[in-house]
Design a protein around this motif. Structure first.
Motif, PDB file in Angstrom:
ATOM      1  N   GLY A 103       0.819  -1.207   0.000  1.00 17.40           N
ATOM      2  CA  GLY A 103       0.000   0.000   0.000  1.00 17.40           C
ATOM      3  C   GLY A 103       0.847   1.248   0.000  1.00 17.40           C
ATOM      4  O   GLY A 103       2.006   1.238  -0.404  1.00 17.40           O
ATOM      5  N   SER A 104       0.243   2.331   0.495  1.00 17.52           N
ATOM      6  CA  SER A 104       0.884   3.641   0.459  1.00 17.52           C
ATOM      7  C   SER A 104       0.919   4.261   1.838  1.00 17.52           C
ATOM      8  O   SER A 104       0.001   4.066   2.631  1.00 17.52           O
ATOM      9  N   ALA A 105       1.964   5.027   2.104  1.00 12.87           N
ATOM     10  CA  ALA A 105       2.077   5.712   3.396  1.00 12.87           C
ATOM     11  C   ALA A 105       2.885   6.993   3.210  1.00 12.87           C
ATOM     12  O   ALA A 105       3.763   7.067   2.352  1.00 12.87           O
ATOM     13  N   LYS A 106       2.575   7.968   4.045  1.00 11.62           N
ATOM     14  CA  LYS A 106       3.329   9.213   4.015  1.00 11.62           C
ATOM     15  C   LYS A 106       4.729   8.950   4.552  1.00 11.62           C
ATOM     16  O   LYS A 106       4.902   8.312   5.580  1.00 11.62           O
ATOM     17  N   LEU A 107       5.721   9.450   3.836  1.00  7.44           N
ATOM     18  CA  LEU A 107       7.115   9.260   4.222  1.00  7.44           C
ATOM     19  C   LEU A 107       7.643  10.467   4.988  1.00  7.44           C
ATOM     20  O   LEU A 107       8.242  10.343   6.049  1.00  7.44           O
ATOM     21  N   THR A 108       7.409  11.660   4.444  1.00  3.84           N
ATOM     22  CA  THR A 108       7.899  12.882   5.073  1.00  3.84           C
ATOM     23  C   THR A 108       7.177  14.072   4.472  1.00  3.84           C
ATOM     24  O   THR A 108       6.495  13.954   3.448  1.00  3.84           O
ATOM     25  N   GLU A 109       7.340  15.221   5.103  1.00  2.48           N
ATOM     26  CA  GLU A 109       6.781  16.481   4.613  1.00  2.48           C
ATOM     27  C   GLU A 109       7.717  17.600   5.038  1.00  2.48           C
ATOM     28  O   GLU A 109       8.304  17.541   6.122  1.00  2.48           O
ATOM     29  N   THR A 110       7.854  18.599   4.181  1.00  2.00           N
ATOM     30  CA  THR A 110       8.674  19.755   4.537  1.00  2.00           C
ATOM     31  C   THR A 110       8.181  20.991   3.810  1.00  2.00           C
ATOM     32  O   THR A 110       7.495  20.895   2.798  1.00  2.00           O
TER      33      THR A 110
END
Length: 131
Positions: A103-110
């Protein structure tokens, strides 16, 4: 991109999608954080160039914490959204999501800041922009 019912959806516009391959990993098969940071910078630049209608340079990149590892064969999807446009600068938030066989998942955000520049590298004004 397949999301399970408990996973929030990415925010912003899909700007860049790339496959993690053997050139982007260390000896244990994990993708280098620097490779992910480079893709984040590229996605931010793509969006900022649209807004600036021309050349931009990266001024700052906020901190990034990685919520999981990325392996060879995973797909990195980068979503961007403009949060602020000034006289010469553009603030872009970039979300990196990783997709694998499960599936899919958030890895990071900046959050990133770019400045519009002319052909000689001097700061230039951004034409009127409306979101």
């Amino acid at each position: 991109m397949v999301l399970d019912s408990d996973t929030p959806a990415p925010e912003g516009e899909l700007t860049l999608k790339i496959l993690a391959d053997y050139k982007s990993v260390n000896s244990t098969g994990d993708v280098f954080g620097g490779w992910v940071a480079m893709q984040v910078d590229l996605a931010g630049e793509i969006m900022a160039k649209k807004v600036a209608n021309g050349r931009v340079v990266t001024v700052s990149i906020g901190s990034m914490s990685f919520m999981r590892s990325v392996k060879i064969g995973d797909i990195l999807s980068l979503f961007t959204r403009i949060t602020e446009v000034g006289k010469t600068s553009i603030r872009v938030v970039v979300e990196a999501w990783v997709e694998d066989s499960e599936g899919s998942a958030k890895l990071t955000e900046t959050s990133m800041v770019f400045v519009a520049v002319d052909s000689t590298g001097r700061t230039r004004r951004i034409s009127d922009y409306s979101a």
